[in-house]
Scaffold this motif. Structure first.
Motif, PDB file in Angstrom:
ATOM      1  N   UNK A 242      -7.531  60.429  14.847  1.00  0.00           N
ATOM      2  CA  UNK A 242      -8.220  59.404  14.048  1.00  0.00           C
ATOM      3  C   UNK A 242      -7.413  58.104  14.011  1.00  0.00           C
ATOM      4  N   UNK A 243      -6.089  58.229  13.905  1.00  0.00           N
ATOM      5  CA  UNK A 243      -5.256  57.025  13.880  1.00  0.00           C
ATOM      6  C   UNK A 243      -5.253  56.331  15.232  1.00  0.00           C
ATOM      7  N   UNK A 244      -5.073  57.111  16.301  1.00  0.00           N
ATOM      8  CA  UNK A 244      -4.992  56.523  17.647  1.00  0.00           C
ATOM      9  C   UNK A 244      -6.295  55.849  18.060  1.00  0.00           C
ATOM     10  N   UNK A 245      -7.421  56.412  17.656  1.00  0.00           N
ATOM     11  CA  UNK A 245      -8.717  55.822  18.008  1.00  0.00           C
ATOM     12  C   UNK A 245      -9.094  54.671  17.073  1.00  0.00           C
ATOM     13  N   UNK A 246      -8.327  54.496  16.008  1.00  0.00           N
ATOM     14  CA  UNK A 246      -8.632  53.424  15.065  1.00  0.00           C
ATOM     15  C   UNK A 246      -9.803  53.743  14.168  1.00  0.00           C
ATOM     16  N   UNK A 247     -10.145  55.020  14.039  1.00  0.00           N
ATOM     17  CA  UNK A 247     -11.272  55.412  13.192  1.00  0.00           C
ATOM     18  C   UNK A 247     -10.843  55.699  11.762  1.00  0.00           C
ATOM     19  N   UNK A 248      -9.551  55.626  11.481  1.00  0.00           N
ATOM     20  CA  UNK A 248      -9.050  55.764  10.107  1.00  0.00           C
ATOM     21  C   UNK A 248      -7.992  54.695   9.879  1.00  0.00           C
ATOM     22  N   UNK A 249      -8.006  54.083   8.699  1.00  0.00           N
ATOM     23  CA  UNK A 249      -7.122  52.939   8.432  1.00  0.00           C
ATOM     24  C   UNK A 249      -5.772  53.339   7.890  1.00  0.00           C
ATOM     25  N   UNK A 250      -5.705  54.463   7.189  1.00  0.00           N
ATOM     26  CA  UNK A 250      -4.443  54.893   6.582  1.00  0.00           C
ATOM     27  C   UNK A 250      -4.292  56.399   6.754  1.00  0.00           C
ATOM     28  N   UNK A 251      -3.052  56.842   6.779  1.00  0.00           N
ATOM     29  CA  UNK A 251      -2.753  58.272   6.754  1.00  0.00           C
ATOM     30  C   UNK A 251      -1.657  58.479   5.723  1.00  0.00           C
ATOM     31  N   UNK A 252      -1.875  59.427   4.830  1.00  0.00           N
ATOM     32  CA  UNK A 252      -0.901  59.623   3.750  1.00  0.00           C
ATOM     33  C   UNK A 252       0.328  60.372   4.241  1.00  0.00           C
ATOM     34  N   UNK A 253       0.241  60.942   5.449  1.00  0.00           N
ATOM     35  CA  UNK A 253       1.368  61.719   5.983  1.00  0.00           C
ATOM     36  C   UNK A 253       1.422  61.546   7.501  1.00  0.00           C
ATOM     37  N   UNK A 254       2.494  60.941   7.994  1.00  0.00           N
ATOM     38  CA  UNK A 254       2.730  60.792   9.435  1.00  0.00           C
ATOM     39  C   UNK A 254       4.169  61.184   9.711  1.00  0.00           C
ATOM     40  N   UNK A 255       4.376  62.073  10.696  1.00  0.00           N
ATOM     41  CA  UNK A 255       5.716  62.537  11.025  1.00  0.00           C
ATOM     42  C   UNK A 255       6.260  61.782  12.245  1.00  0.00           C
ATOM     43  N   UNK A 256       7.591  61.649  12.363  1.00  0.00           N
ATOM     44  CA  UNK A 256       8.189  60.859  13.455  1.00  0.00           C
ATOM     45  C   UNK A 256       7.679  61.246  14.844  1.00  0.00           C
ATOM     46  N   UNK A 257       7.409  62.515  15.068  1.00  0.00           N
ATOM     47  CA  UNK A 257       6.944  62.930  16.387  1.00  0.00           C
ATOM     48  C   UNK A 257       5.554  62.400  16.709  1.00  0.00           C
ATOM     49  N   UNK A 258       4.768  62.048  15.680  1.00  0.00           N
ATOM     50  CA  UNK A 258       3.413  61.573  15.908  1.00  0.00           C
ATOM     51  C   UNK A 258       3.368  60.078  16.230  1.00  0.00           C
ATOM     52  N   UNK A 259       4.419  59.351  15.829  1.00  0.00           N
ATOM     53  CA  UNK A 259       4.338  57.890  15.813  1.00  0.00           C
ATOM     54  C   UNK A 259       4.357  57.233  17.195  1.00  0.00           C
ATOM     55  N   UNK A 260       5.242  57.663  18.125  1.00  0.00           N
ATOM     56  CA  UNK A 260       5.334  56.916  19.397  1.00  0.00           C
ATOM     57  C   UNK A 260       4.001  56.744  20.120  1.00  0.00           C
ATOM     58  N   UNK A 261       3.138  57.758  20.092  1.00  0.00           N
ATOM     59  CA  UNK A 261       1.867  57.652  20.816  1.00  0.00           C
ATOM     60  C   UNK A 261       0.936  56.593  20.222  1.00  0.00           C
TER      61      UNK A 261
END
Length: 406
Positions: A242-261
């Motif tokens: 959802x974050x990568x496609x831009x279909x959600x504006x916020x995420x209450x929980x994101x871990x370091x491994x998810x961020x680079x992509x």
């Protein structure tokens, strides 16, 4: 992925001994296993006489294996990689060896290294932090500017921004993991802490029947109306998608491994648009959730001196930098977060370091896994509308009280 070869002579001023014995390391599989294999390979380059066996297991299997070995005193392992939530059980049972103070560097971010001390932060260190996992909050700066919103400072701001963006129709306001158990609890804890609540107090007594916990859960439940349909069963893959496609504006929980992509143009439609920060706090200071992985030596280890030498090597600044560049492993040392080569590659490292410094550990109780499972069940029942926030917290309180008395 291009592996960077380390020059052994630059790693540490370690004097390697004659390793006639075998050093057995219990570690994780998948990306953590690949990273630890890299450490082992580099160690062997620095000390060609080293005889090391790396055992790779999934998280649950690793826990069961090391617990069985330490409980039965089989001496199967010389070094173990462990989740910080396992430490209270391991330390209370005297299953770990205190480490030489020389390898417990002041360069480690205090919130990470203190998790390995016993019986409190002033006690001896029994583990050093290897992986600086910390949950952050993500927000789409581009969408916020389109709707003339400011960076959220508290959870009320998050709800209001989610409502505005959701009504705009371009994206869901917020996304999170709704699967019961660890995922939904992990998402809820920074909100609970951000309202001044907690699962247990310092004496280990459950504290979910409080006004602070109720306000936090009501906020958590209110987010659902601005989240994607079916968020109740969302896990990590769905949140990242959802974050990568831009279909959600916020995420209450994101871990370091998810961020680079999120900045990978081959995978993401929001390159350069997602910002990271510590989760907001309604009262007090932000409380990002820590998910530290530590290195420790079992009390029954057969080669403690060699084990300590390996841990010093694996947790050195040079190795942490190499693991960050090659595998995206989040560091635990302040100096590594300030390295220009890393900050150029990972633009969010200053925010990640700040979140790690402000990080809060999950309750330091021996039966956390059972408590987490119970809380996760009731959180999802509330999320599914099967009970109110008050009912869910009261039921969770009673069940966890019984668990704590076992």
């Amino acid at each position: 992925m291009v592996k960077q070869t380390l020059l052994a002579s630059t790693l540490l001023a370690i004097t390697f001994g004659a390793n006639a014995t075998e050093l057995v390391i219990a570690g994780r599989d998948s990306s953590y296993g690949d990273a630890m294999q890299f450490v082992v390979d580099e160690y062997k380059k620095a000390d060609p006489q080293a005889n090391i066996t790396l055992v790779k297991r999934p998280s649950k299997g690793l826990y069961e294996s090391v617990v069985l070995s330490m409980r039965e005193k089989t001496g199967n392992y010389d070094v173990i990689l462990m989740d910080d939530t396992w430490a209270p059980e391991f330390l209370a049972n005297q299953w770990l060896t205190p480490l030489n103070q020389e390898i417990v560097s002041n360069d480690f971010i205090p919130s990470t290294v203190n998790l390995g001390r016993y019986p409190d932060v002033k006690g001896a260190a029994y583990a050093v932090p290897m992986v600086g996992n910390v949950a952050m909050f993500a927000w789409n700066k581009d969408l916020f500017e389109q709707y003339q919103l400011k960076q959220p400072q508290n959870w009320t701001d998050v709800i209001n921004a989610a409502k505005t963006i959701n009504q705009g129709g371009k994206a869901s306001g917020v996304v999170y993991r709704g699967v019961k158990g660890n995922p939904i609890v992990t998402g809820f804890l920074p909100i609970l802490w951000g309202y001044g609540g907690d699962v247990v107090d310092q004496q280990g007594k459950p504290t979910l029947n409080t006004p602070e916990a109720k306000r936090a859960l009501e906020t958590f439940l209110a987010m659902k109306q601005y989240a994607p349909k079916g968020v109740d069963v969302y896990n990590a893959d769905e949140v990242r998608d959802a974050l990568q496609k831009g279909t959600a504006a916020m995420a209450i929980e994101v871990w370091p491994a998810w961020v680079p992509d999120l900045d990978n143009p081959q995978l993401s439609k929001v390159v350069g648009k997602m910002e990271m920060m510590s989760p907001p706090a309604e009262t007090g200071k932000p409380s990002p959730m820590l998910g530290i992985w530590q290195l420790a030596i079992p009390s029954d280890a057969k080669n403690k001196a060699d084990a300590e030498q390996f841990i010093a090597f694996a947790s050195s600044p040079q190795m942490q930098k190499a693991l960050s560049l090659n595998f995206g492993i989040p560091p635990t040392r302040s100096s590594v977060y300030e390295d220009p080569e890393l900050t150029a590659k990972y633009r969010w490292y200053p925010q990640q370091a700040a979140a790690l410094s402000a990080g809060k550990a999950r309750p330091r109780i021996q039966n956390w896994a059972e408590v987490e499972s119970t809380l996760g069940d009731f959180l999802q029942m509330a999320m599914m509308g099967q009970m109110s926030a008050d009912q869910a917290l009261q039921q969770a309180q009673k069940r966890i009280e019984r668990t704590m008395k076992k």
